[in-house]
Design a protein around this motif. Sequence first.
Motif, short mmCIF file in Angstrom:
data_model
loop_
_atom_site.label_atom_id
_atom_site.label_comp_id
_atom_site.label_asym_id
_atom_site.label_seq_id
_atom_site.Cartn_x
_atom_site.Cartn_y
_atom_site.Cartn_z
N ASN A 55 0.82 -1.22 0.00
CA ASN A 55 0.00 0.00 0.00
C ASN A 55 0.85 1.26 0.00
O ASN A 55 0.55 2.25 0.67
N GLY A 56 1.98 1.20 -0.72
CA GLY A 56 2.86 2.36 -0.86
C GLY A 56 3.87 2.51 0.24
O GLY A 56 4.71 3.42 0.19
N LYS A 57 3.84 1.66 1.28
CA LYS A 57 4.77 1.77 2.39
C LYS A 57 5.84 0.69 2.26
O LYS A 57 5.51 -0.50 2.08
N ALA B 226 13.54 -8.17 6.55
CA ALA B 226 13.37 -9.10 7.69
C ALA B 226 11.91 -9.24 8.12
O ALA B 226 11.62 -9.93 9.11
N THR B 227 11.00 -8.61 7.39
CA THR B 227 9.58 -8.70 7.76
C THR B 227 9.07 -10.11 7.50
O THR B 227 9.20 -10.63 6.39
N PRO B 228 8.49 -10.81 8.53
CA PRO B 228 7.93 -12.15 8.30
C PRO B 228 6.71 -12.06 7.39
O PRO B 228 5.90 -11.13 7.48
N LEU B 229 6.62 -13.05 6.51
CA LEU B 229 5.57 -12.98 5.50
C LEU B 229 4.23 -13.48 6.03
O LEU B 229 3.17 -12.92 5.71
N SER C 284 0.57 -9.57 10.79
CA SER C 284 -0.86 -9.32 10.56
C SER C 284 -1.09 -8.31 9.44
O SER C 284 -2.19 -8.24 8.88
N ARG C 285 -0.03 -7.53 9.09
CA ARG C 285 -0.19 -6.52 8.03
C ARG C 285 -0.31 -7.20 6.68
O ARG C 285 -1.00 -6.72 5.79
N ILE C 286 0.41 -8.34 6.51
CA ILE C 286 0.38 -9.04 5.22
C ILE C 286 -0.65 -10.16 5.35
O ILE C 286 -0.36 -11.30 5.73
N LEU D 94 1.72 -7.39 -2.86
CA LEU D 94 3.01 -6.73 -2.62
C LEU D 94 3.56 -6.20 -3.94
O LEU D 94 3.39 -6.84 -4.98
N THR D 95 4.21 -5.08 -3.87
CA THR D 95 4.82 -4.47 -5.06
C THR D 95 6.33 -4.57 -4.94
O THR D 95 6.92 -4.13 -3.94
#
Length: 351
Positions: free
Chosen positions: A55-57, A62-65, A69-71, A77-78
């Motif tokens: 969403n542009g951010k 290292a972010t878990p996929l 909870s955001r994903i 994803l872009t």
Amino acid sequence: MKSEAQIHQIFVRFGDPQIPTRSMIFRNPSTNFTLRHLKSSLFPGAPESIFFTLNGKPLSDATPLFANSRIAPFSTLTANFRLCGGGGDGGATGAESRDCYLNMYAVKKPDKADPNELRLSKWVNCSLSNEPLRHPVVIDKLGNLFNKEALVEGLLSKNLPKEFGYIKGLKDMIPVELVQIPGVRGGDGAVKFQCPISGLEFNGNYKFFAMKSCGHVLSAKSLKEVKSSACLVCLKEFTENDKIVINGSEDEVTALWEKMKEEKAKKDIGKKSKKLSNANEEKPGQLADNGKKRRIESAKGDSNGVSKKFKATDTMPANATKAVYESIFTSAKKSNFKETYSCRSLPLGRN
């Protein structure tokens, strides 16, 4: 009884619209699966040049996929490609405007002139026309070199620059004799000159003097080594005032300017004194005219305003007989002579 398999589906879109969006399906995904693992599976060999946004951010590698909870499932994803640079490498930073670039290229900075070329040009070219020097050559009282033809044309057309406004006529030009170097010419075909005594080239590397008395141009080195009060070429006598430095320094030109103003002031004073002396001097016939005027005025009247009749005997010489002197101008006595329209007759009784 086996539990149902957990399915997690996401979509990966690329910054380049020509690359189609990919659908990624994961069965029973591990909670340790991060975006770095996703990049390695999609782009082997270049994981550092790609980053994901949601969403542009931007998201870190290292972010878990699946434990984030955001994903959420079915998220998009872009994938973005990092560009090299970013400031300090000569590229655009986004701070510049279009006007900034237009103004930068609109005004062209003048090319820096080579000081050696400027110095040489003053010694081989005419100061007025900028053409190569050729005989006849003249200098002014400040040591500037000219082609005589170009300077005379400038005087006749009255279009001399203000910097040469002190040149009024031929009397302000000093003819000089430049000695040519045999068989040597510049790149533009112009002749080159030298000192006739020392052989030093006339190119601004050495100081030269012009002699007002004869017009010969000699180097300062020659005049220093051969001390003489006569020209080393024609043996004509000269004084220190006859030496004019050619293309001198700022201080030398200032001294020549002061000298020129002093000469002009002396000349103006001489002209004024000559006019006064001519006015006070009387011509040889002026005294006689003044005496005649005084005699006429005295004959017209005395100081009381009473008019006097002029008599010839008033101006009679000292040794002259009064009767004889009067008879020259008028008949003082009545006589019996009979006069006609053409001559006087003899006395009556004699004809």
